[in-house]
Scaffold this motif. Structure first.
Motif, PDB file in Angstrom:
ATOM      1  N   VAL A 134      68.916  76.551  85.600  1.00 32.14           N
ATOM      2  CA  VAL A 134      68.761  77.094  86.646  1.00 32.14           C
ATOM      3  C   VAL A 134      70.289  77.755  86.959  1.00 32.14           C
ATOM      4  N   ASP A 135      71.241  77.105  86.730  1.00 30.94           N
ATOM      5  CA  ASP A 135      72.694  77.537  86.881  1.00 30.94           C
ATOM      6  C   ASP A 135      73.114  78.467  85.805  1.00 30.94           C
ATOM      7  N   PRO A 136      73.458  79.611  85.793  1.00 30.54           N
ATOM      8  CA  PRO A 136      73.582  80.556  84.651  1.00 30.54           C
ATOM      9  C   PRO A 136      75.117  80.181  83.787  1.00 30.54           C
ATOM     10  N   GLU A 137      75.968  79.251  84.117  1.00 26.55           N
ATOM     11  CA  GLU A 137      77.226  78.673  83.732  1.00 26.55           C
ATOM     12  C   GLU A 137      76.993  77.353  83.026  1.00 26.55           C
ATOM     13  N   ILE A 138      75.665  76.876  83.053  1.00 26.45           N
ATOM     14  CA  ILE A 138      75.303  75.716  82.492  1.00 26.45           C
ATOM     15  C   ILE A 138      74.270  75.947  81.280  1.00 26.45           C
ATOM     16  N   THR A 139      74.629  75.352  80.060  1.00 23.03           N
ATOM     17  CA  THR A 139      73.621  75.809  78.903  1.00 23.03           C
ATOM     18  C   THR A 139      73.616  74.229  78.225  1.00 23.03           C
ATOM     19  N   HIS A 140      72.311  73.768  78.120  1.00 26.04           N
ATOM     20  CA  HIS A 140      72.151  72.523  77.321  1.00 26.04           C
ATOM     21  C   HIS A 140      71.905  72.683  75.877  1.00 26.04           C
ATOM     22  N   VAL A 141      72.167  72.020  74.932  1.00 28.44           N
ATOM     23  CA  VAL A 141      72.009  72.245  73.693  1.00 28.44           C
ATOM     24  C   VAL A 141      71.410  71.034  72.882  1.00 28.44           C
ATOM     25  N   LEU A 142      70.497  71.066  72.183  1.00 28.37           N
ATOM     26  CA  LEU A 142      69.857  70.096  71.346  1.00 28.37           C
ATOM     27  C   LEU A 142      70.128  70.178  69.759  1.00 28.37           C
ATOM     28  N   VAL A 143      70.967  69.269  69.299  1.00 30.55           N
ATOM     29  CA  VAL A 143      71.625  69.310  67.978  1.00 30.55           C
ATOM     30  C   VAL A 143      70.801  68.185  67.255  1.00 30.55           C
ATOM     31  N   PRO A 144      69.983  68.617  66.082  1.00 30.48           N
ATOM     32  CA  PRO A 144      69.469  67.412  65.113  1.00 30.48           C
ATOM     33  C   PRO A 144      70.293  67.003  64.313  1.00 30.48           C
ATOM     34  N   ARG A 145      70.331  65.702  63.808  1.00 34.35           N
ATOM     35  CA  ARG A 145      70.848  64.975  62.476  1.00 34.35           C
ATOM     36  C   ARG A 145      69.913  64.090  62.004  1.00 34.35           C
ATOM     37  N   LEU A 146      69.554  64.396  60.503  1.00 35.96           N
ATOM     38  CA  LEU A 146      68.682  63.538  60.014  1.00 35.96           C
ATOM     39  C   LEU A 146      69.346  62.192  59.342  1.00 35.96           C
ATOM     40  N   VAL A 147      68.712  61.061  59.964  1.00 43.29           N
ATOM     41  CA  VAL A 147      69.227  59.668  59.678  1.00 43.29           C
ATOM     42  C   VAL A 147      68.430  59.060  58.663  1.00 43.29           C
ATOM     43  N   ASP A 148      69.017  58.600  57.602  1.00 42.08           N
ATOM     44  CA  ASP A 148      68.229  57.812  56.524  1.00 42.08           C
ATOM     45  C   ASP A 148      67.068  58.610  55.874  1.00 42.08           C
ATOM     46  N   ARG A 149      67.096  60.139  55.813  1.00 43.59           N
ATOM     47  CA  ARG A 149      66.061  60.671  55.544  1.00 43.59           C
ATOM     48  C   ARG A 149      64.814  60.428  56.074  1.00 43.59           C
ATOM     49  N   TRP A 154      67.974  63.578  67.513  1.00 45.78           N
ATOM     50  CA  TRP A 154      68.136  64.719  68.333  1.00 45.78           C
ATOM     51  C   TRP A 154      69.279  64.145  69.550  1.00 45.78           C
ATOM     52  N   THR A 155      70.489  65.004  69.761  1.00 43.27           N
ATOM     53  CA  THR A 155      71.588  64.739  70.681  1.00 43.27           C
ATOM     54  C   THR A 155      71.559  65.688  71.761  1.00 43.27           C
ATOM     55  N   TRP A 156      71.444  65.378  72.790  1.00 42.72           N
ATOM     56  CA  TRP A 156      71.545  66.310  74.019  1.00 42.72           C
ATOM     57  C   TRP A 156      72.815  66.528  74.471  1.00 42.72           C
ATOM     58  N   TYR A 157      73.550  67.756  74.640  1.00 35.59           N
ATOM     59  CA  TYR A 157      74.879  68.167  75.060  1.00 35.59           C
ATOM     60  C   TYR A 157      74.685  69.104  76.416  1.00 35.59           C
ATOM     61  N   ARG A 158      75.330  68.785  77.279  1.00 35.33           N
ATOM     62  CA  ARG A 158      75.334  69.783  78.453  1.00 35.33           C
ATOM     63  C   ARG A 158      76.813  70.346  78.454  1.00 35.33           C
ATOM     64  N   THR A 159      76.595  71.837  78.580  1.00 35.26           N
ATOM     65  CA  THR A 159      78.052  72.551  78.395  1.00 35.26           C
ATOM     66  C   THR A 159      77.984  73.252  79.827  1.00 35.26           C
ATOM     67  N   ALA A 160      79.273  73.291  80.070  1.00 31.84           N
ATOM     68  CA  ALA A 160      79.616  74.080  81.353  1.00 31.84           C
ATOM     69  C   ALA A 160      80.657  75.132  81.038  1.00 31.84           C
ATOM     70  N   GLY A 161      80.488  76.486  81.759  1.00 26.72           N
ATOM     71  CA  GLY A 161      81.179  77.519  81.438  1.00 26.72           C
ATOM     72  C   GLY A 161      80.499  78.771  81.172  1.00 26.72           C
ATOM     73  N   PRO A 162      81.252  79.772  81.041  1.00 26.01           N
ATOM     74  CA  PRO A 162      80.536  81.245  80.602  1.00 26.01           C
ATOM     75  C   PRO A 162      80.419  80.966  79.082  1.00 26.01           C
ATOM     76  N   VAL A 163      79.151  81.818  78.720  1.00 26.80           N
ATOM     77  CA  VAL A 163      79.046  81.709  77.194  1.00 26.80           C
ATOM     78  C   VAL A 163      79.792  83.055  76.629  1.00 26.80           C
ATOM     79  N   PRO A 164      80.388  82.824  75.490  1.00 26.99           N
ATOM     80  CA  PRO A 164      81.230  83.898  74.975  1.00 26.99           C
ATOM     81  C   PRO A 164      80.279  85.250  74.905  1.00 26.99           C
ATOM     82  N   ALA A 165      80.799  86.250  75.225  1.00 24.77           N
ATOM     83  CA  ALA A 165      80.101  87.489  75.059  1.00 24.77           C
ATOM     84  C   ALA A 165      79.887  87.864  73.672  1.00 24.77           C
ATOM     85  N   LEU A 166      78.540  87.975  73.278  1.00 25.23           N
ATOM     86  CA  LEU A 166      78.026  88.292  71.921  1.00 25.23           C
ATOM     87  C   LEU A 166      77.175  89.451  71.819  1.00 25.23           C
TER      88      LEU A 166
END
Length: 280
Positions: A134-149, A154-166
């Motif tokens: 709901v906060d436009p300057e908060i973006t969550h991201v899920l990053v997967p990693r394969l363990v033992d095939r 999945w690791t959950w990250y909470r990031t704060a700040g403006p997203v780079p202008a793309l």
């Protein structure tokens, strides 16, 4: 003193295709009520693998009040977490999609606040799923990693700040970039005296890899323009890998790196367009 020539940081297939592309669309379809929970579980199992766990990055704060600490987690926990943080996020064509595809590679930065642990994790892995708040300057991201095939962690990250202008591309623009990059790379490789594909059955090799990149499937109702763009990216990705497997392949990186960037642009654009088309 000249700077070193950039190289492919991840394996080639990780640079050109990740199952996260398809998983992002399945997750978006579920969030918009187009799939049951059983269907999204089946889709993630088919796309990513049979076993999943969810952890929260300790350096990102814990938006779930330690709910997942000290006990096994799985896909249901992942989906509940995504539902919780997106429940009050604005939903319109003009707003950021509830979920998005984040890819990284040479020349590309993920659509996350620079210097955050989430952005660094996507750069390290090559792909992640962004989740709106709901906060436009908060973006969550899920990053997967394969363990033992067998286990996708999945690791959950909470990031704060403006997203780079793309730069935002339409499917037509992304398709044009992909075609122009392909033509330019082919011309440069030819001018170097290189043959971009092996002599033995290049069409069969490209076709087989296209099948690899294109599997597994997508949820029903994905925009035809998005499907076409992802399919073209699959073919170009296959051509790149076949080229690098040729006898002169390792010497072609400087020609193929811009083309791999065009493939990533096509994929992120296709996912973004498909998510927005759900709201039209």
């Amino acid at each position: 003193m000249t700077s070193p020539r950039p190289t492919l940081r991840h394996s080639l297939r990780e640079q050109l295709w990740s199952p996260v592309q398809n998983s992002t669309l399945w997750l978006g379809w579920w969030l918009h009520g187009l799939l049951s929970t059983d269907e999204i579980i089946d889709a993630f199992t088919e796309v990513q693998g049979p076993a999943h766990s969810l952890t929260v990055d300790p350096g990102s704060g814990d938006p779930f009040d330690g709910e997942f600490a000290g006990r096994p987690t799985g896909l249901v926990d992942l989906f509940r977490a995504v539902r919780a943080v997106t429940s009050d996020a604005p939903v319109s064509v003009q707003d950021r999609p509830l979920v998005g595809l984040a890819l990284a590679g040479p020349g590309d930065v993920p659509p996350l606040p620079a210097g955050t642990r989430g952005a660094e994790a996507v750069v390290a892995s090559g792909a992640g799923i962004t989740v709106a708040d709901v906060d436009p300057e908060i973006t969550h991201v899920l990053v997967p990693r394969l363990v033992d095939r067998s286990l996708v962690q999945w690791t959950w990250y909470r990031t704060a700040g403006p997203v780079p202008a793309l730069t935002v591309y339409s499917p037509g623009d992304a398709d044009l970039i992909l075609r122009e990059a392909t033509e330019t790379a082919a011309a440069l490789i030819s001018s170097d005296g290189h043959v971009p594909v092996p002599h033995r059955g290049p069409r069969l090799a490209v076709g087989a890899l296209s099948d690899y990149f294109g599997l597994p499937g997508l949820p029903a109702g994905v925009s035809p323009r998005s499907v076409k763009l992802m399919s073209r990216a699959d073919v170009v990705a296959s051509v790149i890998e076949v080229a690098r497997e040729s006898a002169v392949g390792p010497s072609l990186d400087h020609r193929l790196l811009p083309l791999s960037r065009a493939v990533r642009t096509a994929r992120t654009t296709a996912v973004d367009h498909a998510m927005r088309e759900l709201l039209r």
